[in-house]
Design a protein around this motif. Structure first.
Motif, mmCIF file in Angstrom:
data_model
loop_
_atom_site.group_PDB
_atom_site.id
_atom_site.type_symbol
_atom_site.label_atom_id
_atom_site.label_comp_id
_atom_site.label_asym_id
_atom_site.label_seq_id
_atom_site.Cartn_x
_atom_site.Cartn_y
_atom_site.Cartn_z
ATOM 1 N N SER A 165 0.862 -1.169 0.000
ATOM 2 C CA SER A 165 0.000 0.000 0.000
ATOM 3 C C SER A 165 0.906 1.229 0.000
ATOM 4 C CB SER A 165 -0.861 -0.064 1.268
ATOM 5 O OG SER A 165 -1.620 1.094 1.432
ATOM 6 N N ARG A 193 1.411 4.976 0.552
ATOM 7 C CA ARG A 193 0.738 6.066 1.278
ATOM 8 C C ARG A 193 1.612 7.301 1.301
ATOM 9 N NH1 ARG A 193 -3.050 3.215 5.407
ATOM 10 N NH2 ARG A 193 -3.382 1.329 4.173
ATOM 11 N N ARG A 250 -7.540 7.569 -1.956
ATOM 12 C CA ARG A 250 -8.433 7.607 -0.799
ATOM 13 C C ARG A 250 -7.898 8.625 0.213
ATOM 14 N NH1 ARG A 250 -12.426 4.407 0.095
ATOM 15 N NH2 ARG A 250 -11.557 2.674 -1.107
ATOM 16 N N GLU A 266 -3.299 11.803 5.754
ATOM 17 C CA GLU A 266 -2.745 10.664 5.010
ATOM 18 C C GLU A 266 -3.645 10.275 3.838
ATOM 19 O OE1 GLU A 266 -0.523 6.785 6.462
ATOM 20 O OE2 GLU A 266 -2.666 6.381 6.225
ATOM 21 N N VAL A 277 -4.099 7.311 0.693
ATOM 22 C CA VAL A 277 -3.659 6.027 0.135
ATOM 23 C C VAL A 277 -3.674 6.170 -1.387
ATOM 24 C CG1 VAL A 277 -3.976 3.541 0.076
ATOM 25 C CG2 VAL A 277 -4.747 4.841 2.071
ATOM 26 N N GLY A 322 -6.095 -0.870 0.494
ATOM 27 C CA GLY A 322 -6.714 0.273 1.148
ATOM 28 C C GLY A 322 -6.974 1.438 0.207
ATOM 29 N N GLY A 323 -6.440 1.356 -0.999
ATOM 30 C CA GLY A 323 -6.622 2.434 -1.970
ATOM 31 C C GLY A 323 -7.666 2.068 -3.002
#
Ligand SMILES: *Cc1c(COP(=O)(O)O)cnc(C)c1O
Length: 352
Positions: free
Chosen positions: A245, A247, A279, A308, A310, A315-316
């Motif tokens: 992921s 970030r 995101r 933050e 993503v 998670g994105g």
């Protein structure tokens, strides 16, 4: 506030176990070229070894030696890109299995001479070109190369441990034709008295879907890292999970847009401006432009430096493969482009 790549080693382990079940009784050779497809070589290799992986496809001698240094003798490490005679000698010293895709390389082994008493015999895997025309002994040169390898084996210079090839995995018909050449090449070996213990020809795609391509070893990189093939079934359909992921943080705002601290110089292809969403704490937002050092993202109420975002992966919104498809490349290419300056983080992994 810096961008980082969070790598979930438990998700990686889940992919490894899926791969293992899928290809059994063949063994998995985990391909770790290009810094384990950008995920960070050493943590990946340590975890794979802890999960029972015993074959590693390292590509070059430098990577192969690094894997040997962390794992010690209890691993087979395959390299197939040798730059020089010194490189070959270094591979033999580190007890790497060497892929031979050019008959001239056999003479480099001959030049190393017979190994001293007690030393390990160099292990070679002869590669036949089955149509990709990259690296591989051409079918018309194969019988002579095989005869020479047999001679060197009898002289104690090397041992022929494997026969292998690499296939396009683009169409079943082409792969079938490649496999026919491969099987024929193996018969030539057998006729010369060589019966290597390992045959290998498939990578992720054929290894997953075509049992007759699995042979003894399947060289899998992409699927182990949760990267699905471009234009093919997606990760969910394959049962694999993304393990990384990407970030980054908001580094500033201009009233309308949030500026997020990761850009094309960090590996986000600039043509993706306008085609990608991220995101944010306020939900999904579109990336308007990819600049060298930042993404210009549609803003939200209350956006502040330090928020933050993503950008990619778990998670994105998008997998590496989805981004790749938009610019007509493959997911691996996105993964390996993530700049080495971006720190890789392994939540929950033992330190050291
Ligand atoms: C990269 C590579 C693989 C792994 O391919 P994936 O599609 O990532 O599984 C296998 N064999 C060779 C020779 C390779 O270069």
């Amino acid at each position: 506030m810096t961008a980082r790549l969070i790598v979930d080693l438990d998700a990686f382990a889940a992919n490894l176990s899926l791969v293992r079940e899928r290809i059994a009784p063949a063994h998995h050779m985990l391909v770790v070229k290009d810094d384990a497809y950008g995920h960070g070589l050493l943590p990946i290799v340590r975890r794979a070894h802890a999960e029972g992986v015993r074959w590693f496809g390292a590509f070059d001698t430098g990577t192969g030696r690094a894997v040997r240094d962390v794992l010690g003798p209890d691993a087979r490490i395959f390299v197939w890109m040798l730059e020089s005679q010194a490189d070959l000698a270094a591979a033999v010293d580190a007890d790497l299995d060497v892929g031979v895709g050019n008959a001239l390389l056999l003479e480099d082994f001959a030049a190393l001479g017979t190994r001293p008493e007690g030393a390990l015999r160099p292990r070679v895997h002869l590669k036949v070109d089955t149509g990709l025309h990259r690296n591989g002994i051409r079918p018309e040169e194969w019988p002579d190369a095989v005869a020479r390898a047999a001679e060197l084996e009898r002289a104690g210079v090397l041992g022929v441990e494997g026969v292998w090839s690499h296939i396009a995995e683009a169409s079943d018909a082409e792969d079938d034709a490649a496999r026919a050449l491969f099987l024929h090449a193996r018969e030539t070996l057998a006729a010369a008295g060589l019966r290597p213990g390992y045959a290998h020809l498939a990578a992720s795609a054929a290894g997953f879907t075509r049992p007759e391509f699995r042979e003894d070893l399947v060289r899998i990189g992409a699927f182990a890292y949760g990267i699905a093939p471009a234009g093919g079934p997606d990760a969910e359909a394959l049962g694999i999970v993304p393990i990384a992921s990407l970030r980054a943080h908001v580094i500033g705002t201009d009233g309308t847009h949030a500026h997020v601290g990761v850009g094309s110089l960090d590996g986000i292809p600039s043509p993706l401006g306008g085609m990608l969403s991220v995101r944010t704490p306020a939900g999904v937002r579109r990336v308007v432009t990819v600049r060298p050092d930042r993404l210009i993202v549609e803003g939200w109420d209350g956006m502040t430096a330090g928020d933050e975002v993503v950008v990619l992966g778990a998670g994105g919104l998008h997998s590496a493969t989805e981004l790749a498809e938009r610019i007509a490349t493959i997911g691996e290419e996105i993964a390996v482009r993530i700049s080495p300056r971006i720190e890789r983080i392994y939540p929950g992994a033992p330190v050291g």
